[in-house]
Design an enzyme around this catalytic site. Structure first.
Site, PDB file in Angstrom:
ATOM      1  N   HIS A  81       0.785  -1.371  -0.014  1.00  0.00           N
ATOM      2  CA  HIS A  81       0.059  -0.032  -0.045  1.00  0.00           C
ATOM      3  C   HIS A  81       0.923   1.310  -0.030  1.00  0.00           C
ATOM      4  O   HIS A  81       0.773   2.052  -0.813  1.00  0.00           O
ATOM      5  CB  HIS A  81      -0.958  -0.022   1.071  1.00  0.00           C
ATOM      6  CG  HIS A  81      -2.016   1.041   1.259  1.00  0.00           C
ATOM      7  ND1 HIS A  81      -1.866   2.368   1.964  1.00  0.00           N
ATOM      8  CD2 HIS A  81      -3.271   1.218   0.475  1.00  0.00           C
ATOM      9  CE1 HIS A  81      -3.014   2.953   1.960  1.00  0.00           C
ATOM     10  NE2 HIS A  81      -3.538   2.381   0.987  1.00  0.00           N
ATOM     11  N   ASP A  82       1.923   1.090   1.048  1.00  0.00           N
ATOM     12  CA  ASP A  82       2.701   2.471   1.038  1.00  0.00           C
ATOM     13  C   ASP A  82       3.465   2.524  -0.504  1.00  0.00           C
ATOM     14  O   ASP A  82       3.738   3.686  -0.981  1.00  0.00           O
ATOM     15  CB  ASP A  82       3.975   2.288   1.978  1.00  0.00           C
ATOM     16  CG  ASP A  82       3.249   2.544   3.460  1.00  0.00           C
ATOM     17  OD1 ASP A  82       2.287   3.122   3.630  1.00  0.00           O
ATOM     18  OD2 ASP A  82       4.137   1.882   4.215  1.00  0.00           O
TER      19      ASP A  82
END
EC number: 3.1.1.4
Length: 190
Positions: A81-82
């Site tokens: 996600h990052d």
């Protein structure tokens, strides 16, 4: 003879890099492939090797997420996600539609990570809470003068009130799932 020849090639094949990236392939295409078409375990191999090094592989893990007292294995999902947020921002294409796709992929990655967890209800419940949290606060959060998050500038179809309601509903359902899993002996009582 053929078997001996192919057997001698096996160590070379195993030593090959996990992904060969064409240097002419645009970073945007690589980012999309790694985010949306690559299985999470394979993505983690690429991340470990920072392949290619032209992408942003940094991550703070799940540091801004809700409490995870049972240690559900969401760290890999948080890392991808990052990766999505950071690379889309660096590539100046971080907008509501792409953010939604990255967040939905995060949710699917968390559900995948729950596969081997015995307390499946609670794991899925916390995935719902994390997903609702990133929809509410991720990427576009606004802060007041004191630095407190006051609202999220999200897709106009997602009002702040709706996002807050979804978050608190997910939180309630998670707590109910934890109680049920504790009653079934799948989770310890804390």
């Amino acid at each position: 003879m053929k078997l001996a020849y192919f057997s001698s090639l096996l160590p070379l094949a195993l030593a090959a890099p996990a992904s060969v990236v064409d240097p002419r392939e645009p970073k945007e295409d690589i980012t999309d492939r790694y985010l949306f078409s690559t299985p999470l375990p394979t993505f983690l191999e690429y991340r470990e090797k920072e392949n290619p090094d032209s992408l942003d592989w940094t991550s703070d893990g799940c540091t801004h997420a809700s409490n995870n007292p049972f240690g559900f294995p969401f760290e890999p999902a948080c890392q991808r996600h990052d990766f999505g947020y950071r690379n889309y921002q660096a590539q100046t294409r971080f907008e509501s539609d792409s953010r939604y796709r990255i967040d939905l992929n995060f949710y699917n990655d968390m559900i995948f990570q729950c596969t081997d967890v015995s307390a499946l209800r609670s794991c899925h419940g916390l995935a719902d809470v994390y997903y609702a949290g990133v929809r509410m606060f991720g990427g576009f959060a606004k802060r007041d003068e004191m630095g407190a998050v006051v609202a999220s500038a999200t897709d106009p179809k997602e009002s702040a009130e709706d996002l807050i309601a979804v978050y608190y509903t997910a939180l309630q359902e998670y707590h109910q799932a934890v109680k049920a899993d504790q009653a079934d002996g799948l989770l310890p009582r804390l």
